[in-house]
Design an enzyme around this catalytic site. Sequence first.
Site, PDB file in Angstrom:
ATOM      1  N   LYS A   1       0.853  -1.182   0.000  1.00 13.40           N
ATOM      2  CA  LYS A   1       0.000   0.000   0.000  1.00 13.40           C
ATOM      3  C   LYS A   1       0.896   1.242   0.000  1.00 13.40           C
ATOM      4  CE  LYS A   1      -4.381   0.991   2.355  1.00 13.40           C
ATOM      5  NZ  LYS A   1      -5.119   0.717   3.606  1.00 13.40           N
ATOM      6  N   LEU A   2       0.659   2.111  -0.966  1.00 17.51           N
ATOM      7  CA  LEU A   2       1.512   3.278  -1.184  1.00 17.51           C
ATOM      8  C   LEU A   2       0.679   4.561  -1.184  1.00 17.51           C
ATOM      9  CD1 LEU A   2       3.447   1.683  -4.152  1.00 17.51           C
ATOM     10  CD2 LEU A   2       4.485   2.207  -1.930  1.00 17.51           C
TER      11      LEU A   2
END
Length: 217
Positions: free
Chosen positions: A90-91
Amino acid sequence: MKFFIDTANLEDIQKAYKIGVLSGVTTNPSLVAKENIKFEDRIAEICREVPDVESVSAEVTPNAITAEEMITEAEELININEGDDKITIKLPMNLEGLEACRYLSGKGVKTNVTLIFTVNQALLAARAGATYVSPFLGRLDDISEDGVLLVSKIAELFRLQKLDSQIIAASVRHPDHVTRVALAGADIATIPFQVIEQISKHPLTDQGIAKFAADWK
């Protein structure tokens, strides 16, 4: 539309998994912090509890500012559960996050670009190769903007532009959100277990079950 559960609580994850509707788990450092456990340990536990889901998210920390730092953290997260291919990195939706997304996607790593609040942000994330893009509808509703409309616009754009990124409707607050994002074209809704319980119930269902039980007696 598929269902992910948005929590780091193992009990809630186990209950949702037993129902048979769970396709993934989304977490973040804040959710794990509530569980009073090391982040990496909880991700490994989640992976073991849901062996056949498509995605378990593991988010880079706010300390990772540059793309290089995000990539370094991502490489450590990928190996939490011996390279489990369901781990999704997750960015954040910023230029550094997009750069990390492009690199990781090129390596075959699943990515989820999060904290999306505009159609253009979703377009950038998709072009960077994101497996998933996460518009936060509840937070938009909080500031009197239509979060479901954003999901609808992203879905239409992806259809027209033939983009493969899946839309995760995030920050889902109540059952009406679930219905509306499904109709708006979301691929996935990530929701707390409380909302899963709510959408499974109706007073007429309870009344019907009670009547059948009474008649049987």
